[in-house]
Design a protein around this motif. Sequence first.
Motif, PDB file in Angstrom:
ATOM      1  N   ILE A 178       0.846  -1.203   0.000  1.00  0.00           N
ATOM      2  CA  ILE A 178       0.000   0.000   0.000  1.00  0.00           C
ATOM      3  C   ILE A 178       0.882   1.254   0.000  1.00  0.00           C
ATOM      4  CG2 ILE A 178      -1.644   1.364   1.392  1.00  0.00           C
ATOM      5  CD1 ILE A 178      -2.814  -1.340   2.371  1.00  0.00           C
ATOM      6  N   LEU A 179       1.885   1.264   0.874  1.00  0.00           N
ATOM      7  CA  LEU A 179       2.751   2.448   0.967  1.00  0.00           C
ATOM      8  C   LEU A 179       3.514   2.695  -0.327  1.00  0.00           C
ATOM      9  CD1 LEU A 179       4.231   2.214   4.585  1.00  0.00           C
ATOM     10  CD2 LEU A 179       2.542   3.841   3.711  1.00  0.00           C
ATOM     11  N   ARG A 180       4.005   1.601  -0.919  1.00  0.00           N
ATOM     12  CA  ARG A 180       4.786   1.754  -2.168  1.00  0.00           C
ATOM     13  C   ARG A 180       3.926   2.306  -3.297  1.00  0.00           C
ATOM     14  NH1 ARG A 180       9.352  -1.602  -2.489  1.00  0.00           N
ATOM     15  NH2 ARG A 180       9.570  -0.966  -4.673  1.00  0.00           N
ATOM     16  N   ILE A 181       2.694   1.804  -3.415  1.00  0.00           N
ATOM     17  CA  ILE A 181       1.835   2.304  -4.509  1.00  0.00           C
ATOM     18  C   ILE A 181       1.481   3.769  -4.247  1.00  0.00           C
ATOM     19  CG2 ILE A 181      -0.301   1.987  -5.825  1.00  0.00           C
ATOM     20  CD1 ILE A 181      -0.335  -0.927  -5.013  1.00  0.00           C
ATOM     21  N   LYS A 182       1.160   4.085  -3.007  1.00  0.00           N
ATOM     22  CA  LYS A 182       0.820   5.481  -2.657  1.00  0.00           C
ATOM     23  C   LYS A 182       1.979   6.422  -2.984  1.00  0.00           C
ATOM     24  CE  LYS A 182      -3.223   6.234  -1.118  1.00  0.00           C
ATOM     25  NZ  LYS A 182      -3.985   7.236  -1.820  1.00  0.00           N
ATOM     26  N   GLU A 183       3.193   5.937  -2.701  1.00  0.00           N
ATOM     27  CA  GLU A 183       4.377   6.770  -2.925  1.00  0.00           C
ATOM     28  C   GLU A 183       4.648   6.965  -4.417  1.00  0.00           C
ATOM     29  OE1 GLU A 183       7.526   5.604  -0.061  1.00  0.00           O
ATOM     30  OE2 GLU A 183       8.698   5.500  -1.908  1.00  0.00           O
ATOM     31  N   GLU A 184       4.567   5.853  -5.177  1.00  0.00           N
ATOM     32  CA  GLU A 184       4.940   5.930  -6.590  1.00  0.00           C
ATOM     33  C   GLU A 184       3.811   6.447  -7.478  1.00  0.00           C
ATOM     34  OE1 GLU A 184       7.017   2.656  -8.444  1.00  0.00           O
ATOM     35  OE2 GLU A 184       7.744   1.986  -6.489  1.00  0.00           O
ATOM     36  N   PHE A 185       2.568   6.191  -7.092  1.00  0.00           N
ATOM     37  CA  PHE A 185       1.432   6.562  -7.941  1.00  0.00           C
ATOM     38  C   PHE A 185       0.352   7.273  -7.116  1.00  0.00           C
ATOM     39  CE2 PHE A 185       3.440   2.816  -9.753  1.00  0.00           C
ATOM     40  CZ  PHE A 185       3.695   3.226 -11.053  1.00  0.00           C
ATOM     41  N   PRO A 186       0.692   8.444  -6.559  1.00  0.00           N
ATOM     42  CA  PRO A 186      -0.274   9.118  -5.668  1.00  0.00           C
ATOM     43  C   PRO A 186      -1.542   9.555  -6.370  1.00  0.00           C
ATOM     44  CG  PRO A 186       1.620  10.533  -6.137  1.00  0.00           C
ATOM     45  CD  PRO A 186       1.929   9.208  -6.739  1.00  0.00           C
ATOM     46  N   GLN A 187      -1.527   9.570  -7.714  1.00  0.00           N
ATOM     47  CA  GLN A 187      -2.716  10.009  -8.453  1.00  0.00           C
ATOM     48  C   GLN A 187      -3.843   8.971  -8.439  1.00  0.00           C
ATOM     49  OE1 GLN A 187       0.192   8.978  -9.627  1.00  0.00           O
ATOM     50  NE2 GLN A 187       0.168   8.434 -11.801  1.00  0.00           N
ATOM     51  N   TYR A 188      -3.516   7.737  -8.024  1.00  0.00           N
ATOM     52  CA  TYR A 188      -4.555   6.694  -8.011  1.00  0.00           C
ATOM     53  C   TYR A 188      -5.123   6.500  -6.603  1.00  0.00           C
ATOM     54  CZ  TYR A 188      -3.402   5.409 -12.768  1.00  0.00           C
ATOM     55  OH  TYR A 188      -3.217   5.439 -14.126  1.00  0.00           O
ATOM     56  N   LYS A 189      -6.454   6.284  -6.581  1.00  0.00           N
ATOM     57  CA  LYS A 189      -7.094   6.001  -5.287  1.00  0.00           C
ATOM     58  C   LYS A 189      -7.025   4.501  -5.012  1.00  0.00           C
ATOM     59  CE  LYS A 189     -10.949   8.344  -6.163  1.00  0.00           C
ATOM     60  NZ  LYS A 189     -12.298   8.858  -6.005  1.00  0.00           N
ATOM     61  N   LEU A 190      -6.765   4.148  -3.760  1.00  0.00           N
ATOM     62  CA  LEU A 190      -6.630   2.737  -3.383  1.00  0.00           C
ATOM     63  C   LEU A 190      -7.805   2.281  -2.524  1.00  0.00           C
ATOM     64  CD1 LEU A 190      -2.868   2.276  -2.374  1.00  0.00           C
ATOM     65  CD2 LEU A 190      -3.940   2.123  -4.605  1.00  0.00           C
ATOM     66  N   ALA A 191      -8.316   1.098  -2.842  1.00  0.00           N
ATOM     67  CA  ALA A 191      -9.440   0.543  -2.084  1.00  0.00           C
ATOM     68  C   ALA A 191      -9.111  -0.880  -1.643  1.00  0.00           C
ATOM     69  CB  ALA A 191     -10.700   0.551  -2.950  1.00  0.00           C
ATOM     70  N   LEU A 192      -9.827  -1.340  -0.641  1.00  0.00           N
ATOM     71  CA  LEU A 192      -9.630  -2.708  -0.129  1.00  0.00           C
ATOM     72  C   LEU A 192     -10.993  -3.371   0.102  1.00  0.00           C
ATOM     73  CD1 LEU A 192      -8.001  -5.024   1.417  1.00  0.00           C
ATOM     74  CD2 LEU A 192      -8.425  -3.659   3.485  1.00  0.00           C
ATOM     75  N   LEU A 193     -11.167  -4.546  -0.495  1.00  0.00           N
ATOM     76  CA  LEU A 193     -12.337  -5.374  -0.178  1.00  0.00           C
ATOM     77  C   LEU A 193     -11.898  -6.367   0.882  1.00  0.00           C
ATOM     78  CD1 LEU A 193     -13.585  -6.067  -3.806  1.00  0.00           C
ATOM     79  CD2 LEU A 193     -14.967  -5.022  -2.028  1.00  0.00           C
TER      80      LEU A 193
END
Length: 316
Positions: A92-107
Amino acid sequence: MPYRHIFGPVPSRRLGISLGVDVIPYKYCPLNCVYCEVQRTNHLTVRRQKFFPPEEIISEVREVLSTNPKLDYVTFSGAGEPTLYSRIGDIILRIKEEFPQYKLALLTNGVLLKHPTVRKEILPLDLILPSLDACHQDTFEKINRPHPSVKVSDLISGLIDLRKEYSGFIWLEVFIIAGLNDSEEELECLSKALNRIQPDKVQLNSLDRPGAEFWVKPAGSRVLREVQRFLSERVNMPVEIIARIPSDKDELIIPPEIEQKFATLLNDHPSTPEEISKASGLHINEVSHYLRQLHLEHKISIKQGQKGPLFVWKKS
Ligand code: SF4
């Protein structure tokens, strides 16, 4: 190139255009829900594990997101419970850091949210979609068939704690099975739990694709509206119906080569979604979407097999 951890993007009723990130091997889950669209759980577990090296997952995510796809969400989901992956926080942290333009969700089924470490790991997400189908332990066991150590009271406490610590959105799903969790007694108890949890909204769902057990049928629109009315009168957050109703328009176009693949496979031998996934190289969640669409188009039929529903191509 087929990916091991990425599927879609798929159009999703709840999330718009969503790219799936699957961090769990097939059907590792603390629950074995009777309605599970990716079929029965063959690894019923509450033990978190480092199933895959994080770099393997990150490099696939990076490859796809570097092409700037148009997405509403990048969603942790798949054929199991994502929080069982002990390195999900790093991903989660890596994606947030590298691609902050995308929103992340969790099912998530919410079972592991009773652990403070798990809640802490998922705090950077933009949206969390947990499930809660029952409030009484006996109803929970009938619907969700949990690992013996799992208590629904812990699941509810974990959700309450998450709400206190997490400032993003929580959309809580309740899956309705007529005759199991639509009684006044169950819904009364559920409404009290919802008022304690305080999700941003409650989403009522019902069977859309064949579930793990043949006897589970979709709740009709009358039942869903009645449940919606009952809960809305008792809780202080919006309650919406997200279950598909029969008049809804089809939303998935199946590429001809994929339809041909399914026709060849299912003509020769009736198969479970897992078998279709293995034979076609498609992710189990994509298989499940295509099966739903083919069923709506009356191209396949379903019969009961020993391992759950089997799909058969209809002879024209
Ligand atoms: S529906 Fe979700 S929580 Fe339930 S068995 Fe399937 S993967 Fe696990």
